[in-house]
Design an enzyme around this catalytic site. Structure first.
Site, short mmCIF file in Angstrom:
data_model
loop_
_atom_site.label_atom_id
_atom_site.label_comp_id
_atom_site.label_asym_id
_atom_site.label_seq_id
_atom_site.Cartn_x
_atom_site.Cartn_y
_atom_site.Cartn_z
N ASN A 76 0.80 -1.22 0.00
CA ASN A 76 0.00 0.00 0.00
C ASN A 76 0.83 1.28 0.00
O ASN A 76 0.34 2.35 0.34
CB ASN A 76 -0.96 -0.01 1.20
N VAL A 84 1.21 6.96 0.20
CA VAL A 84 0.57 5.95 1.03
C VAL A 84 -0.89 5.81 0.63
O VAL A 84 -1.60 6.80 0.47
CB VAL A 84 0.66 6.37 2.52
N CYS A 85 -1.34 4.58 0.49
CA CYS A 85 -2.75 4.29 0.24
C CYS A 85 -3.34 3.76 1.55
O CYS A 85 -3.11 2.62 1.93
CB CYS A 85 -2.90 3.24 -0.86
N LEU A 86 -4.04 4.63 2.24
CA LEU A 86 -4.61 4.27 3.53
C LEU A 86 -5.98 4.92 3.63
O LEU A 86 -6.09 6.15 3.65
CB LEU A 86 -3.68 4.75 4.65
N LEU A 120 -0.81 -0.13 -4.14
CA LEU A 120 -0.09 0.89 -4.90
C LEU A 120 1.19 0.28 -5.46
O LEU A 120 1.77 0.77 -6.40
CB LEU A 120 0.28 2.08 -4.01
#
Length: 183
Positions: A76, A84-86, A120
């Site tokens: 991620n 960051v993919c959060l 990601l």
């Protein structure tokens, strides 16, 4: 709180007082770097990352932008940009959250519980799902190669400048310092 700028100041001070090393980018309080350490008892333990934080004008009503500066291998986190993919930061952010939440809860949770179904870094996600031991080994290799304290800009505290000066003075003989006696 009366204004976003007051809240920004308060959250930043709270982060600094929580023993995080914070490095401001300029005079404003909108962009800074934070030293982030991998969670204990995880495959990221021992890793140290420099994380870039950018606070939008509408913070805390709009989420901060978070990105790793030195490389991290994670499904991620984009390997090239560090983005960051959060979900909690990108979609479900609330003004109830603050910067300490990001570094004490959200990022550690991201590292402990990656979500390979929303990647990601597709290679990391695929490896994690296909061969967990190989994925964990690659994470550890990245930690050793890219997440040492010096990679995050942490300066080792070996010597103070006073000690360095006294050692340099010791290199000279007394004659050189005092000079030659008059004839």
């Amino acid at each position: 709180m009366s204004s976003p700028s007051k809240r920004r100041e308060m959250d930043l001070m709270k982060l600094m007082m929580s023993d995080y090393k914070v490095e401001m980018v300029n005079d404003g309080m909108q962009e800074f770097f934070v030293e982030f350490r991998g969670p204990n008892e995880s495959i990221y333990q021992g890793g140290v990352w420099k994380v870039r934080v950018e606070l939008p004008d509408a913070y805390p009503y709009k989420s901060p932008s978070i990105g790793f500066i030195n490389k991290i291998y994670h499904p991620n986190v984009d390997e090239m940009s560090g983005s960051v993919c959060l979900d909690v930061i990108n979609q479900t952010w609330s003004p109830m959250f603050d910067l300490v939440n990001v570094f004490e809860v959200f990022l550690p949770q991201l590292l402990l519980y990656p979500n390979p179904s929303d990647p990601l870094n597709g290679d990391a996600a695929a490896l994690m799902m296909r061969d967990r031991p190989a994925y964990e080994q690659k994470v550890k290799e990245y930690c050793e190669k890219y997440a040492k304290p010096e990679d995050a800009g942490v300066v080792p505290e070996d010597k103070s400048s006073d000690e360095e000066l006294s050692e340099e003075e010791d290199d000279f003989g007394d004659e050189e310092i005092l000079g030659k006696p008059d004839p």
